[in-house]
Design an enzyme around this catalytic site. Structure first.
Site, mmCIF file in Angstrom:
data_model
loop_
_atom_site.group_PDB
_atom_site.id
_atom_site.type_symbol
_atom_site.label_atom_id
_atom_site.label_comp_id
_atom_site.label_asym_id
_atom_site.label_seq_id
_atom_site.Cartn_x
_atom_site.Cartn_y
_atom_site.Cartn_z
ATOM 1 N N TYR A 70 -7.019 -8.865 11.605
ATOM 2 C CA TYR A 70 -5.714 -8.592 12.226
ATOM 3 C C TYR A 70 -5.747 -9.082 13.666
ATOM 4 O O TYR A 70 -6.714 -8.836 14.387
ATOM 5 C CB TYR A 70 -5.411 -7.088 12.188
ATOM 6 C CG TYR A 70 -5.139 -6.584 10.788
ATOM 7 C CD1 TYR A 70 -3.915 -6.823 10.175
ATOM 8 C CD2 TYR A 70 -6.108 -5.892 10.070
ATOM 9 C CE1 TYR A 70 -3.655 -6.378 8.885
ATOM 10 C CE2 TYR A 70 -5.859 -5.436 8.779
ATOM 11 C CZ TYR A 70 -4.632 -5.686 8.195
ATOM 12 O OH TYR A 70 -4.378 -5.251 6.916
ATOM 13 N N GLU A 119 0.859 -1.193 0.000
ATOM 14 C CA GLU A 119 0.000 0.000 0.000
ATOM 15 C C GLU A 119 0.890 1.236 0.000
ATOM 16 O O GLU A 119 2.008 1.205 0.532
ATOM 17 C CB GLU A 119 -0.877 -0.036 1.273
ATOM 18 C CG GLU A 119 -1.759 1.201 1.421
ATOM 19 C CD GLU A 119 -2.866 1.029 2.463
ATOM 20 O OE1 GLU A 119 -2.915 -0.030 3.119
ATOM 21 O OE2 GLU A 119 -3.678 1.968 2.602
ATOM 22 N N GLU A 144 -12.634 -1.835 2.413
ATOM 23 C CA GLU A 144 -13.247 -1.646 3.744
ATOM 24 C C GLU A 144 -14.293 -0.539 3.751
ATOM 25 O O GLU A 144 -14.228 0.390 4.573
ATOM 26 C CB GLU A 144 -12.156 -1.371 4.789
ATOM 27 C CG GLU A 144 -11.243 -2.555 4.983
ATOM 28 C CD GLU A 144 -10.290 -2.442 6.172
ATOM 29 O OE1 GLU A 144 -10.114 -1.343 6.721
ATOM 30 O OE2 GLU A 144 -9.715 -3.477 6.549
ATOM 31 N N GLU A 174 -6.750 -9.210 3.407
ATOM 32 C CA GLU A 174 -5.860 -8.630 4.438
ATOM 33 C C GLU A 174 -5.888 -9.557 5.638
ATOM 34 O O GLU A 174 -6.969 -9.804 6.203
ATOM 35 C CB GLU A 174 -6.308 -7.231 4.855
ATOM 36 C CG GLU A 174 -6.107 -6.179 3.785
ATOM 37 C CD GLU A 174 -6.389 -4.766 4.278
ATOM 38 O OE1 GLU A 174 -6.196 -4.468 5.464
ATOM 39 O OE2 GLU A 174 -6.838 -3.954 3.435
#
Ligand code: AHR
Length: 497
Positions: A243, A26, A172, A291
Protein backbone atom coordinates in the site's frame (compact mmCIF):
# COMPACT_ATOMS: atom_id res chain seq x y z
CA UNK A 1 13.76 15.67 -23.75
CA UNK A 2 12.19 12.67 -25.54
CA UNK A 3 11.12 9.23 -24.44
CA UNK A 4 11.00 6.13 -26.59
CA UNK A 5 9.79 2.60 -26.42
CA UNK A 6 10.79 -0.19 -28.78
CA UNK A 7 9.21 -3.63 -29.05
CA UNK A 8 8.99 -6.56 -31.45
CA UNK A 9 6.19 -9.04 -32.06
CA UNK A 10 8.75 -11.83 -31.65
CA UNK A 11 10.09 -10.70 -28.32
CA UNK A 12 7.33 -11.68 -25.92
CA UNK A 13 7.73 -11.41 -22.14
CA UNK A 14 4.71 -13.63 -21.47
CA UNK A 15 0.97 -14.02 -21.88
CA UNK A 16 -1.05 -11.91 -19.46
CA UNK A 17 -3.03 -14.03 -17.03
CA UNK A 18 -6.37 -12.19 -16.95
CA UNK A 19 -6.36 -12.60 -13.16
CA UNK A 20 -3.80 -9.77 -13.05
CA UNK A 21 -6.88 -7.49 -13.23
CA UNK A 22 -8.38 -8.96 -10.09
CA UNK A 23 -9.84 -7.01 -7.19
CA UNK A 24 -10.99 -7.64 -3.65
CA UNK A 25 -14.17 -7.51 -1.55
CA UNK A 26 -13.70 -7.98 2.18
CA UNK A 27 -16.28 -8.02 4.94
CA UNK A 28 -14.93 -4.67 6.05
CA UNK A 29 -16.62 -1.31 6.48
CA UNK A 30 -19.22 -0.68 3.77
CA UNK A 31 -17.73 -2.95 1.10
CA UNK A 32 -20.42 -5.64 1.38
CA UNK A 33 -23.22 -3.99 3.37
CA UNK A 34 -24.19 -0.65 1.75
CA UNK A 35 -21.66 -1.41 -0.98
CA UNK A 36 -22.49 -4.36 -3.20
CA UNK A 37 -25.50 -5.30 -1.01
CA UNK A 38 -28.24 -2.90 -0.01
CA UNK A 39 -31.74 -4.40 0.08
CA UNK A 40 -34.29 -1.66 -0.46
CA UNK A 41 -32.01 0.38 -2.68
CA UNK A 42 -33.91 1.43 -5.84
CA UNK A 43 -31.55 -0.63 -8.03
CA UNK A 44 -31.34 -3.69 -5.73
CA UNK A 45 -32.33 -7.06 -7.16
CA UNK A 46 -34.39 -9.65 -5.25
CA UNK A 47 -31.32 -10.76 -3.32
CA UNK A 48 -30.44 -7.19 -2.34
CA UNK A 49 -27.51 -6.63 -4.73
CA UNK A 50 -27.25 -3.16 -6.20
CA UNK A 51 -27.45 -3.21 -9.98
CA UNK A 52 -25.86 0.24 -10.31
CA UNK A 53 -22.77 -1.10 -8.51
CA UNK A 54 -22.76 -4.17 -10.75
CA UNK A 55 -22.82 -1.93 -13.82
CA UNK A 56 -19.81 0.03 -12.60
CA UNK A 57 -17.97 -3.21 -11.82
CA UNK A 58 -18.83 -4.58 -15.24
CA UNK A 59 -17.20 -1.48 -16.75
CA UNK A 60 -14.03 -2.45 -14.92
CA UNK A 61 -14.24 -5.99 -16.34
CA UNK A 62 -12.80 -7.62 -13.23
CA UNK A 63 -12.12 -11.34 -13.79
CA UNK A 64 -11.35 -12.32 -10.19
CA UNK A 65 -12.43 -11.05 -6.77
CA UNK A 66 -10.65 -12.06 -3.57
CA UNK A 67 -13.10 -12.79 -0.72
CA UNK A 68 -13.99 -12.62 2.23
CA UNK A 69 -10.74 -11.08 3.54
CA UNK A 70 -8.18 -9.77 4.33
CA UNK A 71 -7.79 -9.54 8.06
CA UNK A 72 -11.46 -10.45 8.45
CA UNK A 73 -10.93 -14.01 7.24
CA UNK A 74 -8.58 -14.82 10.11
CA UNK A 75 -11.50 -14.83 12.55
CA UNK A 76 -14.24 -16.01 10.18
CA UNK A 77 -16.31 -19.19 10.41
CA UNK A 78 -17.46 -19.76 6.84
CA UNK A 79 -20.32 -21.93 8.12
CA UNK A 80 -21.85 -18.80 9.76
CA UNK A 81 -22.74 -17.60 6.26
CA UNK A 82 -24.69 -20.63 5.02
CA UNK A 83 -28.26 -21.79 5.68
CA UNK A 84 -31.32 -19.67 6.46
CA UNK A 85 -30.41 -16.04 7.06
CA UNK A 86 -32.55 -15.79 10.17
CA UNK A 87 -30.48 -18.53 11.84
CA UNK A 88 -27.13 -16.93 11.13
CA UNK A 89 -25.19 -15.59 14.13
CA UNK A 90 -24.08 -12.03 14.62
CA UNK A 91 -20.39 -12.06 15.56
CA UNK A 92 -17.74 -9.66 16.73
CA UNK A 93 -15.26 -9.07 13.95
CA UNK A 94 -12.04 -8.54 15.87
CA UNK A 95 -10.10 -7.49 12.78
CA UNK A 96 -12.14 -4.36 12.12
CA UNK A 97 -13.83 -3.96 15.53
CA UNK A 98 -17.24 -4.27 13.88
CA UNK A 99 -20.28 -6.50 14.14
CA UNK A 100 -20.71 -9.00 11.31
CA UNK A 101 -24.35 -9.95 10.69
CA UNK A 102 -23.57 -12.74 8.20
CA UNK A 103 -26.51 -11.63 6.06
CA UNK A 104 -24.22 -12.09 3.09
CA UNK A 105 -22.42 -15.41 3.09
CA UNK A 106 -21.04 -17.93 0.65
CA UNK A 107 -24.13 -18.54 -1.53
CA UNK A 108 -25.06 -14.87 -1.73
CA UNK A 109 -21.53 -13.90 -2.67
CA UNK A 110 -21.29 -16.62 -5.30
CA UNK A 111 -24.59 -15.41 -6.79
CA UNK A 112 -23.15 -11.91 -6.83
CA UNK A 113 -20.03 -13.08 -8.72
CA UNK A 114 -22.31 -14.21 -11.54
CA UNK A 115 -23.85 -10.75 -11.79
CA UNK A 116 -20.39 -9.21 -11.62
CA UNK A 117 -19.16 -11.64 -14.33
CA UNK A 118 -16.23 -12.62 -12.20
CA UNK A 119 -14.67 -15.55 -10.35
CA UNK A 120 -13.88 -15.76 -6.69
CA UNK A 121 -10.42 -16.06 -5.15
CA UNK A 122 -11.52 -17.62 -1.86
CA UNK A 123 -9.44 -17.18 1.28
CA UNK A 124 -9.57 -19.71 4.12
CA UNK A 125 -9.07 -18.90 7.79
CA UNK A 126 -5.63 -19.98 8.99
CA UNK A 127 -5.71 -17.58 11.93
CA UNK A 128 -8.19 -19.16 14.35
CA UNK A 129 -8.87 -22.27 12.28
CA UNK A 130 -6.99 -24.81 10.22
CA UNK A 131 -7.00 -27.97 8.11
CA UNK A 132 -10.50 -29.17 8.98
CA UNK A 133 -12.45 -25.98 8.18
CA UNK A 134 -10.39 -25.46 5.02
CA UNK A 135 -10.87 -28.96 3.60
CA UNK A 136 -14.59 -28.76 4.44
CA UNK A 137 -15.18 -25.53 2.54
CA UNK A 138 -13.47 -27.01 -0.53
CA UNK A 139 -15.75 -30.06 -0.24
CA UNK A 140 -18.78 -27.79 0.23
CA UNK A 141 -17.95 -25.65 -2.79
CA UNK A 142 -16.33 -28.05 -5.23
CA UNK A 143 -17.40 -31.64 -4.57
CA UNK A 144 -20.25 -32.79 -6.86
CA UNK A 145 -22.38 -34.50 -4.17
CA UNK A 146 -23.01 -37.56 -2.04
CA UNK A 147 -21.06 -36.36 1.01
CA UNK A 148 -22.03 -34.38 4.11
CA UNK A 149 -20.71 -30.98 2.97
CA UNK A 150 -21.57 -31.25 -0.72
CA UNK A 151 -25.11 -32.41 0.10
CA UNK A 152 -25.49 -29.54 2.54
CA UNK A 153 -24.64 -27.18 -0.33
CA UNK A 154 -27.44 -28.79 -2.34
CA UNK A 155 -29.86 -28.48 0.58
CA UNK A 156 -28.93 -24.82 0.73
CA UNK A 157 -30.04 -24.35 -2.85
CA UNK A 158 -27.00 -24.93 -5.06
CA UNK A 159 -26.98 -28.21 -6.93
CA UNK A 160 -23.92 -27.80 -9.12
CA UNK A 161 -20.52 -27.42 -7.51
CA UNK A 162 -19.15 -23.87 -7.53
CA UNK A 163 -15.80 -25.20 -8.83
CA UNK A 164 -13.77 -22.44 -7.23
CA UNK A 165 -10.28 -22.60 -8.68
CA UNK A 166 -8.15 -20.07 -6.81
CA UNK A 167 -7.75 -20.22 -2.99
CA UNK A 168 -5.65 -18.24 -0.50
CA UNK A 169 -4.10 -20.05 2.46
CA UNK A 170 -4.92 -17.40 5.05
CA UNK A 171 -4.02 -13.72 5.02
CA UNK A 172 -0.97 -11.74 6.18
CA UNK A 173 -0.05 -14.38 8.73
CA UNK A 174 3.23 -12.59 9.55
CA UNK A 175 1.46 -9.44 10.80
CA UNK A 176 1.15 -8.91 14.58
CA UNK A 177 -2.27 -7.31 13.86
CA UNK A 178 -3.52 -10.59 12.40
CA UNK A 179 -5.86 -12.73 14.51
CA UNK A 180 -3.84 -15.88 15.11
CA UNK A 181 -0.59 -14.50 13.61
CA UNK A 182 2.16 -17.09 13.32
CA UNK A 183 5.89 -17.49 13.00
CA UNK A 184 7.09 -18.53 9.57
CA UNK A 185 7.66 -22.11 10.75
CA UNK A 186 4.23 -22.33 12.40
CA UNK A 187 2.52 -20.94 9.30
CA UNK A 188 4.65 -22.95 6.89
CA UNK A 189 3.67 -26.21 8.59
CA UNK A 190 -0.01 -25.32 8.88
CA UNK A 191 -0.20 -24.08 5.29
CA UNK A 192 1.47 -27.26 4.04
CA UNK A 193 -0.92 -29.59 5.82
CA UNK A 194 -3.93 -27.45 4.84
CA UNK A 195 -2.81 -27.31 1.21
CA UNK A 196 -2.38 -31.09 1.09
CA UNK A 197 -5.87 -31.73 2.45
CA UNK A 198 -7.51 -29.09 0.23
CA UNK A 199 -5.88 -30.55 -2.87
CA UNK A 200 -6.82 -34.08 -1.80
CA UNK A 201 -10.44 -32.93 -1.87
CA UNK A 202 -10.01 -31.29 -5.28
CA UNK A 203 -6.69 -31.53 -7.10
CA UNK A 204 -7.71 -28.97 -9.73
CA UNK A 205 -7.52 -26.02 -7.32
CA UNK A 206 -4.65 -23.53 -7.20
CA UNK A 207 -3.28 -22.29 -3.89
CA UNK A 208 -1.73 -19.00 -2.82
CA UNK A 209 0.72 -19.13 0.08
CA UNK A 210 1.07 -16.00 2.24
CA UNK A 211 4.25 -14.07 1.67
CA UNK A 212 5.09 -11.08 3.87
CA UNK A 213 2.41 -8.47 4.33
CA UNK A 214 4.92 -5.91 3.05
CA UNK A 215 8.52 -5.64 1.98
CA UNK A 216 9.24 -3.49 5.05
CA UNK A 217 8.24 -6.18 7.53
CA UNK A 218 11.19 -7.09 9.78
CA UNK A 219 10.89 -10.74 8.74
CA UNK A 220 10.66 -10.03 4.99
CA UNK A 221 12.83 -12.43 3.01
CA UNK A 222 13.33 -14.88 5.80
CA UNK A 223 9.55 -15.37 5.96
CA UNK A 224 9.31 -16.10 2.23
CA UNK A 225 12.24 -18.51 2.34
CA UNK A 226 10.93 -20.42 5.35
CA UNK A 227 7.30 -20.75 4.29
CA UNK A 228 8.35 -21.85 0.82
CA UNK A 229 10.76 -24.41 2.22
CA UNK A 230 7.78 -25.96 4.00
CA UNK A 231 5.05 -25.64 1.39
CA UNK A 232 6.83 -25.48 -1.99
CA UNK A 233 5.51 -28.75 -3.37
CA UNK A 234 1.90 -28.05 -2.48
CA UNK A 235 1.29 -24.44 -3.53
CA UNK A 236 1.20 -22.53 -6.80
CA UNK A 237 1.65 -18.86 -5.88
CA UNK A 238 3.28 -16.73 -3.21
CA UNK A 239 1.48 -13.53 -2.19
CA UNK A 240 2.73 -9.93 -1.99
CA UNK A 241 0.93 -6.92 -0.48
CA UNK A 242 1.78 -3.24 -0.89
CA UNK A 243 0.00 0.00 0.00
CA UNK A 244 1.31 3.43 -0.94
CA UNK A 245 1.07 6.63 1.11
CA UNK A 246 1.85 10.28 0.48
CA UNK A 247 1.78 11.69 4.00
CA UNK A 248 4.84 13.83 3.13
CA UNK A 249 2.99 15.40 0.19
CA UNK A 250 6.03 14.90 -2.04
CA UNK A 251 4.64 14.24 -5.51
CA UNK A 252 7.84 13.34 -7.35
CA UNK A 253 8.76 10.83 -4.65
CA UNK A 254 5.19 9.54 -4.42
CA UNK A 255 4.99 8.76 -8.13
CA UNK A 256 8.35 6.99 -7.92
CA UNK A 257 6.90 4.52 -5.42
CA UNK A 258 5.87 2.10 -8.17
CA UNK A 259 9.63 1.35 -8.39
CA UNK A 260 9.27 -0.17 -4.93
CA UNK A 261 6.66 -2.54 -6.34
CA UNK A 262 9.04 -3.57 -9.11
CA UNK A 263 11.89 -4.21 -6.66
CA UNK A 264 9.59 -6.12 -4.34
CA UNK A 265 8.45 -8.41 -7.18
CA UNK A 266 12.02 -9.05 -8.33
CA UNK A 267 13.18 -9.76 -4.77
CA UNK A 268 10.37 -12.25 -4.18
CA UNK A 269 11.01 -13.93 -7.54
CA UNK A 270 14.66 -14.38 -6.49
CA UNK A 271 13.62 -16.04 -3.25
CA UNK A 272 11.14 -18.35 -5.01
CA UNK A 273 13.86 -19.39 -7.43
CA UNK A 274 16.45 -19.80 -4.69
CA UNK A 275 14.15 -22.23 -2.88
CA UNK A 276 13.49 -23.96 -6.20
CA UNK A 277 17.23 -24.39 -6.73
CA UNK A 278 17.82 -25.54 -3.16
CA UNK A 279 15.09 -28.15 -3.49
CA UNK A 280 16.19 -29.16 -7.00
CA UNK A 281 12.55 -28.75 -7.98
CA UNK A 282 11.30 -28.55 -11.55
CA UNK A 283 8.32 -26.49 -10.41
CA UNK A 284 8.11 -22.70 -10.70
CA UNK A 285 6.23 -20.68 -8.08
CA UNK A 286 4.48 -17.62 -9.52
CA UNK A 287 3.33 -14.52 -7.69
CA UNK A 288 -0.07 -13.31 -6.56
CA UNK A 289 0.09 -9.59 -5.80
CA UNK A 290 -3.20 -10.04 -4.02
CA UNK A 291 -3.37 -6.63 -2.30
CA UNK A 292 -2.08 -3.43 -3.84
CA UNK A 293 -3.32 0.16 -3.88
CA UNK A 294 -2.99 3.59 -2.31
CA UNK A 295 -4.18 3.59 1.31
CA UNK A 296 -3.60 6.49 3.65
CA UNK A 297 -6.22 9.23 3.26
CA UNK A 298 -8.65 7.62 5.71
CA UNK A 299 -6.20 6.41 8.36
CA UNK A 300 -6.55 9.33 10.79
CA UNK A 301 -10.36 9.27 10.69
CA UNK A 302 -10.45 5.49 11.15
CA UNK A 303 -8.17 5.66 14.21
CA UNK A 304 -10.82 7.81 15.97
CA UNK A 305 -13.79 5.49 15.37
CA UNK A 306 -15.66 3.79 18.21
CA UNK A 307 -15.90 -0.02 17.89
CA UNK A 308 -18.74 -2.48 17.25
CA UNK A 309 -20.88 -0.83 14.60
CA UNK A 310 -22.40 -2.78 11.74
CA UNK A 311 -20.80 -1.76 8.44
CA UNK A 312 -19.10 1.43 9.68
CA UNK A 313 -17.51 3.65 7.02
CA UNK A 314 -13.91 2.41 7.26
CA UNK A 315 -10.94 2.84 4.89
CA UNK A 316 -13.00 5.22 2.74
CA UNK A 317 -10.03 6.88 1.07
CA UNK A 318 -11.06 9.72 -1.21
CA UNK A 319 -8.60 9.47 -4.08
CA UNK A 320 -7.19 12.28 -6.16
CA UNK A 321 -5.56 12.56 -9.55
CA UNK A 322 -2.04 11.81 -8.31
CA UNK A 323 -3.35 8.57 -6.79
CA UNK A 324 -4.79 7.62 -10.19
CA UNK A 325 -1.38 8.16 -11.78
CA UNK A 326 0.30 5.94 -9.21
CA UNK A 327 -2.34 3.24 -9.72
CA UNK A 328 -1.62 3.50 -13.46
CA UNK A 329 2.10 3.09 -12.72
CA UNK A 330 1.26 0.08 -10.57
CA UNK A 331 -0.61 -1.53 -13.46
CA UNK A 332 2.31 -0.92 -15.83
CA UNK A 333 4.68 -2.46 -13.27
CA UNK A 334 2.51 -5.55 -12.84
CA UNK A 335 2.25 -5.97 -16.62
CA UNK A 336 5.99 -5.62 -17.10
CA UNK A 337 6.38 -8.49 -14.63
CA UNK A 338 3.64 -10.61 -16.21
CA UNK A 339 6.06 -13.51 -16.63
CA UNK A 340 5.83 -14.08 -12.85
CA UNK A 341 2.86 -12.05 -11.60
CA UNK A 342 -0.15 -14.11 -12.61
CA UNK A 343 -2.68 -12.81 -10.10
CA UNK A 344 -3.06 -9.28 -8.73
CA UNK A 345 -5.96 -7.82 -6.77
CA UNK A 346 -6.54 -4.10 -6.56
CA UNK A 347 -7.51 -3.73 -2.90
CA UNK A 348 -10.36 -3.16 -2.83
CA UNK A 349 -13.37 -2.76 -5.14
CA UNK A 350 -16.28 -0.95 -3.46
CA UNK A 351 -16.20 1.75 -0.72
CA UNK A 352 -13.13 0.36 1.05
CA UNK A 353 -9.98 1.87 -0.58
CA UNK A 354 -11.94 1.49 -3.76
CA UNK A 355 -12.40 2.80 -7.29
CA UNK A 356 -16.19 2.58 -6.81
CA UNK A 357 -18.10 4.41 -4.06
CA UNK A 358 -21.74 4.24 -3.04
CA UNK A 359 -24.12 6.52 -1.21
CA UNK A 360 -26.71 4.76 0.99
CA UNK A 361 -30.09 4.97 -0.76
CA UNK A 362 -28.31 7.00 -3.41
CA UNK A 363 -25.85 7.07 -6.26
CA UNK A 364 -22.75 5.17 -7.23
CA UNK A 365 -19.70 7.20 -8.23
CA UNK A 366 -16.25 6.60 -9.64
CA UNK A 367 -12.98 7.63 -8.04
CA UNK A 368 -10.04 8.84 -10.20
CA UNK A 369 -8.34 5.43 -9.82
CA UNK A 370 -11.27 3.87 -11.72
CA UNK A 371 -10.06 5.20 -15.06
CA UNK A 372 -6.58 3.70 -15.54
CA UNK A 373 -7.78 0.37 -14.12
CA UNK A 374 -10.77 0.34 -16.48
CA UNK A 375 -8.66 0.99 -19.58
CA UNK A 376 -6.00 -1.53 -18.61
CA UNK A 377 -8.45 -4.27 -17.72
CA UNK A 378 -10.46 -3.83 -20.90
CA UNK A 379 -7.64 -3.29 -23.39
CA UNK A 380 -4.58 -4.75 -21.70
CA UNK A 381 -5.21 -8.34 -22.69
CA UNK A 382 -2.94 -10.63 -24.68
CA UNK A 383 0.85 -10.79 -24.39
CA UNK A 384 3.25 -8.31 -22.88
CA UNK A 385 6.16 -7.58 -25.19
CA UNK A 386 9.67 -7.11 -23.84
CA UNK A 387 10.38 -3.43 -24.34
CA UNK A 388 13.50 -1.37 -24.63
CA UNK A 389 12.56 1.98 -23.23
CA UNK A 390 14.44 5.21 -22.89
CA UNK A 391 13.42 8.21 -20.87
CA UNK A 392 15.07 11.11 -19.12
CA UNK A 393 15.27 10.38 -15.41
CA UNK A 394 15.14 12.20 -12.08
CA UNK A 395 16.11 11.57 -8.48
CA UNK A 396 13.53 11.85 -5.72
CA UNK A 397 13.89 11.71 -1.95
CA UNK A 398 13.95 7.91 -1.84
CA UNK A 399 14.58 6.83 -5.43
CA UNK A 400 17.40 7.38 -7.93
CA UNK A 401 17.22 7.40 -11.75
CA UNK A 402 13.46 7.31 -11.94
CA UNK A 403 12.33 7.47 -15.59
CA UNK A 404 9.86 10.25 -16.22
CA UNK A 405 8.04 8.02 -18.66
CA UNK A 406 7.09 4.49 -17.73
CA UNK A 407 5.36 2.29 -20.32
CA UNK A 408 4.29 -1.18 -21.37
CA UNK A 409 3.45 -2.65 -24.79
CA UNK A 410 0.82 -5.36 -25.25
CA UNK A 411 0.15 -7.48 -28.32
CA UNK A 412 -3.44 -8.70 -28.44
CA UNK A 413 -3.32 -11.28 -31.20
CA UNK A 414 -7.03 -12.15 -30.96
CA UNK A 415 -8.03 -8.57 -31.62
CA UNK A 416 -4.97 -7.91 -33.84
CA UNK A 417 -4.26 -4.90 -31.66
CA UNK A 418 -1.20 -3.35 -30.05
CA UNK A 419 -1.86 -1.39 -26.87
CA UNK A 420 0.62 0.92 -25.16
CA UNK A 421 0.05 2.29 -21.66
CA UNK A 422 2.32 5.11 -20.52
CA UNK A 423 2.55 7.49 -17.58
CA UNK A 424 4.50 10.74 -17.64
CA UNK A 425 5.68 11.49 -14.09
CA UNK A 426 7.02 14.92 -14.98
CA UNK A 427 5.18 17.71 -13.20
CA UNK A 428 6.01 20.32 -15.82
CA UNK A 429 7.25 18.82 -19.11
CA UNK A 430 5.21 17.28 -21.86
CA UNK A 431 7.22 14.42 -23.36
CA UNK A 432 7.49 13.47 -27.03
CA UNK A 433 7.06 9.68 -27.12
CA UNK A 434 8.41 7.57 -30.00
CA UNK A 435 7.00 4.07 -30.25
CA UNK A 436 8.99 1.80 -32.56
CA UNK A 437 7.30 -1.52 -33.32
CA UNK A 438 9.25 -4.16 -35.22
CA UNK A 439 7.65 -6.96 -37.22
CA UNK A 440 4.24 -5.29 -37.40
CA UNK A 441 3.13 -4.13 -40.83
CA UNK A 442 0.65 -1.53 -42.01
CA UNK A 443 -0.05 -0.10 -38.59
CA UNK A 444 -2.89 2.32 -38.10
CA UNK A 445 -4.07 4.23 -35.07
CA UNK A 446 -7.33 3.12 -33.44
CA UNK A 447 -7.21 5.74 -30.71
CA UNK A 448 -4.88 7.62 -28.39
CA UNK A 449 -6.34 8.77 -25.08
CA UNK A 450 -5.18 10.53 -21.95
CA UNK A 451 -6.16 11.27 -18.38
CA UNK A 452 -4.39 14.61 -17.98
CA UNK A 453 -4.64 18.33 -17.27
CA UNK A 454 -5.87 17.92 -13.70
CA UNK A 455 -4.65 19.34 -10.43
CA UNK A 456 -2.87 16.47 -8.61
CA UNK A 457 -5.19 16.95 -5.64
CA UNK A 458 -8.43 16.96 -7.65
CA UNK A 459 -10.96 14.37 -6.49
CA UNK A 460 -14.32 13.33 -7.91
CA UNK A 461 -16.06 13.43 -4.53
CA UNK A 462 -18.02 16.66 -5.09
CA UNK A 463 -18.23 16.67 -8.87
CA UNK A 464 -18.37 13.04 -9.93
CA UNK A 465 -17.73 14.06 -13.54
CA UNK A 466 -14.67 16.14 -12.74
CA UNK A 467 -12.40 13.67 -14.51
CA UNK A 468 -12.67 11.86 -17.81
CA UNK A 469 -10.57 10.07 -20.39
CA UNK A 470 -10.06 12.36 -23.42
CA UNK A 471 -8.57 11.94 -26.87
CA UNK A 472 -4.94 12.80 -27.46
CA UNK A 473 -4.75 14.04 -31.04
CA UNK A 474 -0.98 14.33 -31.17
CA UNK A 475 -0.30 10.68 -32.14
CA UNK A 476 0.64 9.90 -35.75
CA UNK A 477 1.67 6.65 -37.44
CA UNK A 478 4.33 6.41 -40.14
CA UNK A 479 5.30 2.90 -41.25
CA UNK A 480 6.23 1.04 -38.05
CA UNK A 481 6.90 4.24 -36.12
CA UNK A 482 4.33 5.89 -33.94
CA UNK A 483 4.90 9.18 -32.22
CA UNK A 484 3.04 11.74 -30.21
CA UNK A 485 3.31 13.83 -27.11
CA UNK A 486 2.20 12.88 -23.64
CA UNK A 487 1.33 15.63 -21.22
CA UNK A 488 3.00 16.28 -17.87
CA UNK A 489 1.33 14.19 -15.14
CA UNK A 490 -0.67 11.99 -17.48
CA UNK A 491 -1.95 8.43 -17.90
CA UNK A 492 -2.04 7.48 -21.59
CA UNK A 493 -3.29 4.67 -23.79
CA UNK A 494 -2.45 4.23 -27.48
CA UNK A 495 -4.23 1.51 -29.48
CA UNK A 496 -3.00 0.43 -32.92
CA UNK A 497 -4.09 -2.20 -35.38
O1 AHR B 1 -7.20 -4.26 2.39
C1 AHR B 1 -7.27 -3.85 3.73
C2 AHR B 1 -6.44 -4.73 4.65
O2 AHR B 1 -5.09 -4.54 4.36
C3 AHR B 1 -6.63 -6.21 4.54
O3 AHR B 1 -7.69 -6.68 5.30
C4 AHR B 1 -5.34 -6.74 5.08
O4 AHR B 1 -5.01 -7.98 4.52
C5 AHR B 1 -4.34 -5.67 4.77
O5 AHR B 1 -3.58 -5.34 5.87
Amino acid sequence: MRASVKASKHNVLDAIDKRIYGSFIEHLGRAVYEGIYEPGHPTANEEGFRQDVIEAINELNVPLVRYPGGNFVSGYNWEDGIGPKEDRPKRLDLAWKSVETNEVGLHEFMDWTELAKTEVNMAVNLGTRGVDAAKNIVEYCNHPGGTYWSDLRKENGRDEPYSIKTWCLGNEMDGPWQIGAKTADEYGRLATETAKAMKWVDDSIELVLCGSSGSKMPTFGEWEFTVLEHAYDYVDFLSLHLYWENFENDLSNYLAKSREMDHFIKDVVSICDAVKAKKGSGKKINLSFDEWNVWYHSKDADAKREPWDIAPPLLEDIYNFEDALLVGLGIITLLNNADRVKIACLAQLVNVIAPIMTVKDGEVWKQPTFYPFMQASNFGRGKVLTVQSESPTYDSKEFKDVPFVESTVIWNEDEQEIVIFAVNRSEKDAMPLDIKLDDFEGLSLIEATELADYDPKLTTEENHDAMAIKNNDSFKVEEAAVSGEIKPLSWNMVRLS
